[in-house]
Write an enzyme that holds these catalytic residues in place. Sequence first.
Site, short mmCIF file in Angstrom:
data_model
loop_
_atom_site.label_atom_id
_atom_site.label_comp_id
_atom_site.label_asym_id
_atom_site.label_seq_id
_atom_site.Cartn_x
_atom_site.Cartn_y
_atom_site.Cartn_z
NE ARG A 22 -3.66 -0.61 2.27
CZ ARG A 22 -4.75 -0.94 2.96
NH1 ARG A 22 -5.41 0.01 3.60
NH2 ARG A 22 -5.17 -2.17 3.01
CB SER A 106 -8.87 -0.94 2.22
OG SER A 106 -9.87 -1.20 3.17
CG HIS A 107 -9.66 2.33 5.44
ND1 HIS A 107 -9.14 1.07 5.60
CD2 HIS A 107 -8.86 3.16 6.17
CE1 HIS A 107 -8.09 1.14 6.40
NE2 HIS A 107 -7.89 2.39 6.76
CE LYS A 116 -7.11 -5.14 1.54
NZ LYS A 116 -8.45 -5.11 2.19
CG ASP A 245 -13.97 -1.41 3.87
OD1 ASP A 245 -14.70 -2.12 3.17
OD2 ASP A 245 -12.86 -1.80 4.29
CG ASP A 247 -11.44 -3.36 0.44
OD1 ASP A 247 -11.97 -2.79 1.40
OD2 ASP A 247 -10.54 -4.21 0.57
CG ASP A 249 -12.24 -5.82 3.27
OD1 ASP A 249 -12.60 -4.67 3.56
OD2 ASP A 249 -11.05 -6.20 3.34
NE ARG A 250 -12.50 -1.99 7.38
CZ ARG A 250 -12.35 -0.80 7.96
NH1 ARG A 250 -12.56 -0.67 9.25
NH2 ARG A 250 -12.02 0.24 7.25
CG HIS A 332 -11.63 -7.07 8.66
ND1 HIS A 332 -11.64 -7.10 7.28
CD2 HIS A 332 -10.89 -5.98 8.99
CE1 HIS A 332 -10.95 -6.08 6.80
NE2 HIS A 332 -10.49 -5.37 7.82
#
Length: 457
Positions: A22, A106-107, A116, A245, A247, A249-250, A332
């Site tokens: 990242r 992500s966020h 990832k 978020d 992407d 995933d949360r 998560h």
Amino acid sequence: MPDVNTLDPANLHAIFKAYDVRGTVGDQIDEPLARRIGGAFVSITGAPTVVVGHDMRPSSPGLAAAFAEGAAGAGADVVMIGLASTDQLYFASGHLGHAGAMFTASHNPAAYNGIKMCRPGAAPIGAESGLMEIRDAVATEVVGEKTGTITETDVLADYADHLLSLAPVRGRRLKVVVDAGNGMAGLTAPAVFERLGDAVELIEMYFELDGTFPNHEANPIEPANLVDLQQRVLAEQADIGLAFDGDADRCFLVDERGALVSPSTLTALIAARELAREPGATIIHNLITSRSVEQVVAELGGTPVRTRVGHSFIKATMAETDAIFGGEHSGHFYFRDFWRADSGMLAALHAMAALASTERPLSDLMAEYVRFASSGEINSTVEDQSAVLATLEREWSAASGVAIDHLDGLTVSHEDWWFNVRASNTEPLLRLNAEGSDAATMERIRDDVLNVIRSDQ
């Protein structure tokens, strides 16, 4: 912008984190670097085929294409799934049986991007499971004996069908507000919700895919980013609000009163549902989830297992124990039947399924899982983290009735309270989480610990 060398070892050490890659686009991450990482990924993992997805950030398609070129140049076949959420990429990895790479930050704000990566079956790649070897292999361009193919496929429909097979929503009709934050839930939520038909009235917020995040940051762990959703839930008199978020995933929940539902509370609810399906199963929770999770699991005959913070630790412990479910206080949620990967959408479906099966409002449904007062995570900038942790341990080890452990940072536990202080992997921060039997107890412990952490500020 001046010429930059993203292949410089100092830069590589900066952007390869504990769980992913990242950094900022242009000066830390660019397409030549992504191409090299694609080759290194194939070289280190030996993956014959790699599935690649990307989020809606402006830089993501080009970075994903460059990675695919590098992977193909190293001899692997590449399957591009295009725009995807991270859990959609994990689905593709598990469903197709291929290693995977997801381009997302992500966020993080719009200037960032990242990768990832996982092995077949969505098995994680982190600092202790190959990520640093990939970093070190980037220095040499990998050229395979043959060039692999690059093809495209669409897994969105199969992804939605699989999630709904794991958590079908039946019962009363729900009014649901979803804040996608201009992130990838704007793609995945419609695919899932259209399959629910009249069972759900969906109210969309910020579903336009826009990696510049024009409305608010796609980081629902920050309360300021939930204000729009809370207000909309109240205005629509909705049954539940969902915030994802960037992407997707949360997932974070808002109840019908506009109040935030703690991820620990959602962990306890999903644990109860999974234990009803498989009595006696093992449930993973990280050490900063509420003590109520452990209590609920034990009361229902399950086996609670405590682990460190971080998805690689959760997934590894799930594999070791054959746990059916795992939850983290960061939002998560991990599912054995989803290749032990995390999925914000699957967690949301569990909450909706539980709510639809009763006439009770969400606040009442969740109340039985709220047993303690929590501080939430409080960050403090501390240069000498080790010295502060040593001071805390020295002062608190003399307290009556306490137990101390070092599973992840410093945890001090008492019958009526606990706190954990751990260092950030990437910043000069100490992170405090505290919990008490009531608000006054929690606040006393929180303030006493913060006074030590911040004594030199």
